[in-house]
Design a protein around this motif. Sequence first.
Motif, PDB file in Angstrom:
ATOM      1  N   GLN A 225      72.981  32.914  46.738  1.00  0.00           N
ATOM      2  CA  GLN A 225      73.206  34.334  46.971  1.00  0.00           C
ATOM      3  C   GLN A 225      74.691  34.673  46.874  1.00  0.00           C
ATOM      4  O   GLN A 225      75.070  35.689  46.282  1.00  0.00           O
ATOM      5  N   SER A 226      75.533  33.833  47.437  1.00  0.00           N
ATOM      6  CA  SER A 226      76.966  34.064  47.363  1.00  0.00           C
ATOM      7  C   SER A 226      77.435  34.078  45.912  1.00  0.00           C
ATOM      8  O   SER A 226      78.239  34.930  45.508  1.00  0.00           O
ATOM      9  N   GLN A 227      76.919  33.163  45.105  1.00  0.00           N
ATOM     10  CA  GLN A 227      77.275  33.126  43.689  1.00  0.00           C
ATOM     11  C   GLN A 227      76.843  34.409  42.974  1.00  0.00           C
ATOM     12  O   GLN A 227      77.552  34.927  42.111  1.00  0.00           O
ATOM     13  N   HIS A 228      75.668  34.920  43.350  1.00  0.00           N
ATOM     14  CA  HIS A 228      75.169  36.128  42.707  1.00  0.00           C
ATOM     15  C   HIS A 228      75.966  37.363  43.142  1.00  0.00           C
ATOM     16  O   HIS A 228      76.164  38.274  42.344  1.00  0.00           O
ATOM     17  N   ASN A 253      85.100  39.009  46.488  1.00  0.00           N
ATOM     18  CA  ASN A 253      84.711  37.635  46.202  1.00  0.00           C
ATOM     19  C   ASN A 253      85.064  36.698  47.359  1.00  0.00           C
ATOM     20  O   ASN A 253      84.295  35.795  47.706  1.00  0.00           O
ATOM     21  N   ALA A 254      86.226  36.921  47.958  1.00  0.00           N
ATOM     22  CA  ALA A 254      86.622  36.097  49.105  1.00  0.00           C
ATOM     23  C   ALA A 254      85.676  36.336  50.281  1.00  0.00           C
ATOM     24  O   ALA A 254      85.227  35.393  50.948  1.00  0.00           O
ATOM     25  N   VAL A 258      82.968  33.966  52.750  1.00  0.00           N
ATOM     26  CA  VAL A 258      83.039  33.968  54.210  1.00  0.00           C
ATOM     27  C   VAL A 258      81.701  34.374  54.812  1.00  0.00           C
ATOM     28  O   VAL A 258      81.191  33.730  55.749  1.00  0.00           O
ATOM     29  N   MET A 259      81.104  35.448  54.288  1.00  0.00           N
ATOM     30  CA  MET A 259      79.855  35.960  54.841  1.00  0.00           C
ATOM     31  C   MET A 259      78.699  34.992  54.621  1.00  0.00           C
ATOM     32  O   MET A 259      77.776  34.936  55.425  1.00  0.00           O
ATOM     33  N   GLN A 260      78.737  34.220  53.540  1.00  0.00           N
ATOM     34  CA  GLN A 260      77.710  33.203  53.306  1.00  0.00           C
ATOM     35  C   GLN A 260      77.637  32.260  54.508  1.00  0.00           C
ATOM     36  O   GLN A 260      76.560  31.977  55.035  1.00  0.00           O
TER      37      GLN A 260
END
Length: 273
Positions: A225-228, A253-254, A258-260
């Motif tokens: 999900q972070s990549q997407h 992007n940063a 962090v949220m992931q």
Amino acid sequence: MLDISVVIPAYKARPFIEETVQSVLDQVGVTFDVSVAIQGPEDGTRALLEKMAATNPRLKIYTAPQGAAKENWQFVSSKATGKYIKLIPQDDVLLPGTLKRQFDLLEANTATALTASLREVIDDQNHVIKKSWGLLGLKRPMRGAAVIRHVVGLGINAIGEPGGVLMRRDAFEQAGGWDFTHPYVVDLSTYLHVLTLGDFVPDVTVGVKFRVSSGQWTAELQDVQSQHVIGMNEAMHQEFPDIVTKSVLWRGNAMAKVMQNLRLMVYKVRGMK
């Protein structure tokens, strides 16, 4: 023309689909229809819905084309004829008064393309995880471009899941419909494209129960999900560089990374491993 078309893509939906559909049919104060497209193996969903449709002609049942979520979401959304469109996942629950309230919000703001509500987060057993969640930094009317910058910069979907969102159908279709370029953020990417065509007004009421399950929050899924999210941010920067500037892109992007990690920690604490 109907006020609202509600569309529901269904796949092995038997456990919750009756509650979901009934929560829509119980809405009052607006004209609407409900289209459900069934995909995948038969699990009793069709028989249940046909029984409901026998006494409520607003409910329409379709067979979705073979494929995955992309094919079903696009197919069932193509059945919408209302001025506004709402897609509800097959296991979410629309709370009383939501369609009328959101319809009124959009009708009162003619330049607005999208509204989104707060949501209550529940699990598979209907236990409440969070009574009121969402709209971080979005609790006032905003220009579409401002919402895009804000949301991309946060690195998360601050607008929310589809069940809490109502969009102008013409803007949705002009934006290209559901954007599956990065499937794990199909909803957010679509909202952002719609918001290039109009403004945002918040629905600061809990309008939907959003159901999560443990399978949604594995470490592997969080990484994908972070990549997407990052892929979506990059695409928005390429397409709308005056809105998603380089500084907004870098921050978004940063924050996505962090949220992931923060989301995974929260759901592990909740016992959803």
